[in-house]
Design a protein around this motif. Structure first.
Motif, PDB file in Angstrom:
ATOM      1  N   THR A   1       0.746  -1.233   0.063  1.00 28.53           N
ATOM      2  CA  THR A   1      -0.151   0.085  -0.115  1.00 28.53           C
ATOM      3  C   THR A   1       0.809   1.216  -0.034  1.00 28.53           C
ATOM      4  OG1 THR A   1      -0.064   0.083   2.370  1.00 28.53           O
ATOM      5  CG2 THR A   1      -1.924  -1.156   1.138  1.00 28.53           C
TER       6      THR A   1
ATOM      7  N   ALA B   1       0.000   4.762  -1.910  1.00 30.16           N
ATOM      8  CA  ALA B   1      -1.417   4.537  -2.500  1.00 30.16           C
ATOM      9  C   ALA B   1      -2.027   6.076  -2.601  1.00 30.16           C
ATOM     10  CB  ALA B   1      -2.280   3.773  -1.803  1.00 30.16           C
TER      11      ALA B   1
ATOM     12  N   ILE C   1      -1.197  -0.345  -5.922  1.00 33.95           N
ATOM     13  CA  ILE C   1      -0.929  -1.271  -4.777  1.00 33.95           C
ATOM     14  C   ILE C   1      -1.121  -2.939  -4.868  1.00 33.95           C
ATOM     15  CG2 ILE C   1      -2.034   0.315  -3.252  1.00 33.95           C
ATOM     16  CD1 ILE C   1      -4.585  -1.427  -2.912  1.00 33.95           C
TER      17      ILE C   1
END
Length: 308
Positions: free
Chosen positions: A246, A249, A282
């Motif tokens: 992540t 992001a 991601i």
């Protein structure tokens, strides 16, 4: 001044050290993991690379050292199409570093270590800002931000800001930032830390009106995003994808939203496009793991909507 660039991205790059562990360690705890990557990153720098990938003309207003880390940061800007001529090279400057720890879910923990402080050259900054349609920054230094944002306004350059919890910790700091901004993008924790309110529609609309913002956006991680303009409000739950990492992001979302705003997307379409850009990224390792071009993002949206 002639606007030769779409965006000036004000903020230096990082070196990201990425480790994978079976679980995140607690206090007085130890886990065995592995280093899986060392790559350029940085909040504004990631957004700059994404905006350039989308086709915007982007310049980096930043600094870097003269060592291998500085060379890596500059080379990666150039690889993604970001103009580097306004980057100030400072011999002996240590880079910003981020230690990113990923568990098996792909969610991250992050330790940020700023490099040594470097003075900024006002003439260079003003030249870059004046030549750009939008100034995008995370305003960690409020005094410097105020000087740059006021100059931007004098030159007809719009100001877009990214606000996380460490950027504005109270209402006064938030006001100092938003009074000079046109677009404000918060993550949820940053919104709560600075406004002392939970994000809901009446609060977002009232804040947008108070500071005469063109757009106000709050990203809420896996819970999606809320956004308002003068005439519209929109939300999106985010796309459900297999998560690898992540990291970045939010940076990718912000870049895609600014791209959408420059190209006059309806707000609902802008939010969907930006969520899709973040979702693509991601699914790969690293803050710049999968920077999608507009046609790739649109194909992803079409495919995701067919599956619903």
């Amino acid at each position: 001044m002639l606007k030769n660039y779409d965006v000036v991205a004000v903020g230096s790059g990082n070196i990201d050290l990425i480790f994978r562990v079976p679980r995140l360690p607690g206090n007085d705890d130890k886990v065995v993991g592995e280093k899986i990557a060392e790559s350029p990153g940085g909040t504004v720098a990631n957004s700059a690379c994404m905006m350039a990938t989308l086709g915007l003309k982007v310049i980096s207003l930043s600094s870097a050292g003269d060592d291998r880390y500085g060379e890596s940061i500059i080379n990666d800007f150039a690889r993604h199409g970001v103009e580097t001529k306004y980057i100030q090279i400072n011999p002996g400057q240590s880079p910003n570093m981020a230690i990113i720890i990923l568990d098996d879910s792909g969610e991250k923990s992050l330790i940020y270590a700023p490099g040594n402080h470097c003075e900024w050259d006002q003439e260079t900054a003003f030249n870059a800002i004046g030549a750009s349609k939008v100034m995008y920054t995370m305003p960690g230094d409020l005094e410097k931000y105020a000087i740059q944002a006021k100059y931007a306004r004098s030159q007809g350059t719009k100001v877009a800001v990214d606000i996380e919890p460490h950027i504005a910790t109270n209402k006064q700091q938030m006001a100092d930032i938003l009074n000079l901004a046109d677009i404000a993008i918060f993550n949820r924790d940053g919104f709560i830390a600075s406004s002392k309110c939970d994000p809901d529609w009446p609060v977002l609309h009232a804040m947008r009106r108070k500071y005469s913002l063109s757009a106000l956006v709050v990203t809420c991680g896996a819970k999606g995003v809320m956004a308002v303009t003068e005439d519209e409000e929109a939300e999106h739950p985010g796309f459900r994808v297999p998560v690898v990492d992540t990291t970045g992001a939010g940076d990718i979302f912000n870049a895609a939203f600014i791209y959408s705003w420059i190209h006059h997307y309806p707000l609902r379409s802008a939010v969907e496009f930006s969520c899709a850009a973040a979702a693509l990224n991601i699914m790969k390792l690293g803050a710049r793991g999968q920077l999608g071009r507009p046609e790739e993002i649109e194909r992803f949206i079409s495919s995701a909507n067919r599956e619903v």
